[in-house]
Write an enzyme that holds these catalytic residues in place. Structure first.
Site, short mmCIF file in Angstrom:
data_model
loop_
_atom_site.label_atom_id
_atom_site.label_comp_id
_atom_site.label_asym_id
_atom_site.label_seq_id
_atom_site.Cartn_x
_atom_site.Cartn_y
_atom_site.Cartn_z
N HIS A 196 1.13 5.02 0.94
CA HIS A 196 0.51 6.06 1.76
C HIS A 196 0.62 7.39 1.02
CE1 HIS A 196 0.36 3.93 5.75
NE2 HIS A 196 1.33 3.22 5.19
N HIS B 100 0.85 -1.20 0.00
CA HIS B 100 0.00 0.00 0.00
C HIS B 100 0.88 1.24 0.00
CE1 HIS B 100 0.61 -1.52 4.07
NE2 HIS B 100 0.59 -0.28 4.50
P1 5GP Z 1 1.48 0.12 7.39
O1 5GP Z 1 2.05 0.33 8.75
O2 5GP Z 1 1.25 -1.35 7.11
O3 5GP Z 1 2.29 0.80 6.31
O4 5GP Z 1 0.10 0.88 7.36
C1 5GP Z 1 -1.12 0.24 7.48
C2 5GP Z 1 -2.17 1.32 7.47
O5 5GP Z 1 -3.43 0.72 7.35
C3 5GP Z 1 -2.20 2.16 8.76
O6 5GP Z 1 -1.98 3.53 8.44
C4 5GP Z 1 -3.58 1.90 9.33
O7 5GP Z 1 -4.15 3.06 9.89
C5 5GP Z 1 -4.35 1.42 8.12
N1 5GP Z 1 -5.41 0.50 8.45
C6 5GP Z 1 -5.32 -0.58 9.27
N2 5GP Z 1 -6.50 -1.22 9.33
C7 5GP Z 1 -7.35 -0.53 8.53
C8 5GP Z 1 -8.72 -0.72 8.18
O8 5GP Z 1 -9.40 -1.64 8.62
N3 5GP Z 1 -9.26 0.17 7.31
C9 5GP Z 1 -8.53 1.20 6.78
N4 5GP Z 1 -9.16 2.04 5.94
N5 5GP Z 1 -7.23 1.41 7.10
C10 5GP Z 1 -6.65 0.55 7.97
#
Ligand code: 5GP
Length: 142
Positions: free
Chosen positions: A103, A101
């Site tokens: 950001h 993903h």
């Molecule tokens: P990572 O740390 O893996 O780069 O970021 C994961 C992101 O996914 C985090 O910013 C978190 O807020 C977001 N996230 C986690 N669970 C959910 C969810 O159920 N729905 C949405 N829309 N975002 C999520």
């Protein structure tokens, strides 16, 4: 890829709620549920590749095209001055959801945040020889 659907696949499939703002055959984007700023958006391939290097070239191109298209739209929507765009590519980099993903985080003058340079630990003190060796290793790898 694991057999269990990731949280992002569940959003894309409509199995859990998500504020989807963009969708094509291969890519989706939705608001982050715990935003770092208003408009914080996640751009994902629909298939749950875990790491960037697993993305097929055409999907990688589709993801980046979506990031490029969405970035000004997101900025406009929240009246942002800029955006920080980044990927936590692997758990050691902070990746919590094992589904690639990107950001897109809107940024505002004086928002108190930092540049991408702030994400790593203390800076290494590398010699020219070490820098040359690293560059050669990257160039030679395939
Ligand atoms: P990572 O740390 O893996 O780069 O970021 C994961 C992101 O996914 C985090 O910013 C978190 O807020 C977001 N996230 C986690 N669970 C959910 C969810 O159920 N729905 C949405 N829309 N975002 C999520």
């Amino acid at each position: 890829m694991s057999d269990d659907p990731t949280i992002f696949e569940q959003i894309i499939d409509g199995d859990i709620p998500g504020r989807i703002v963009y969708e094509t055959e291969t890519v989706a984007a939705f608001l982050d549920a715990n935003p770092l700023a208003p408009g914080h958006t996640l751009v994902v391939p629909k298939e749950p590749y875990e790491r960037l290097d697993e993305l097929p070239d055409d999907v990688a191109a589709d993801v980046w095209a979506a990031v490029q298209e969405l970035t000004p739209r997101i900025e406009d929507a929240v009246d942002a001055d800029a955006t920080t765009v980044g990927v936590n590519n692997g758990p050691a980099a902070g990746q919590e959801v094992p589904h690639v993903h990107v950001h897109v985080v809107p940024r505002f003058e004086g928002d108190g945040g930092g540049p991408i340079h702030a994400v790593a630990g203390s800076r290494p003190n590398l010699s020219d020889a070490e820098m040359d060796e690293i560059a050669a290793d990257i160039e030679a790898s395939d």
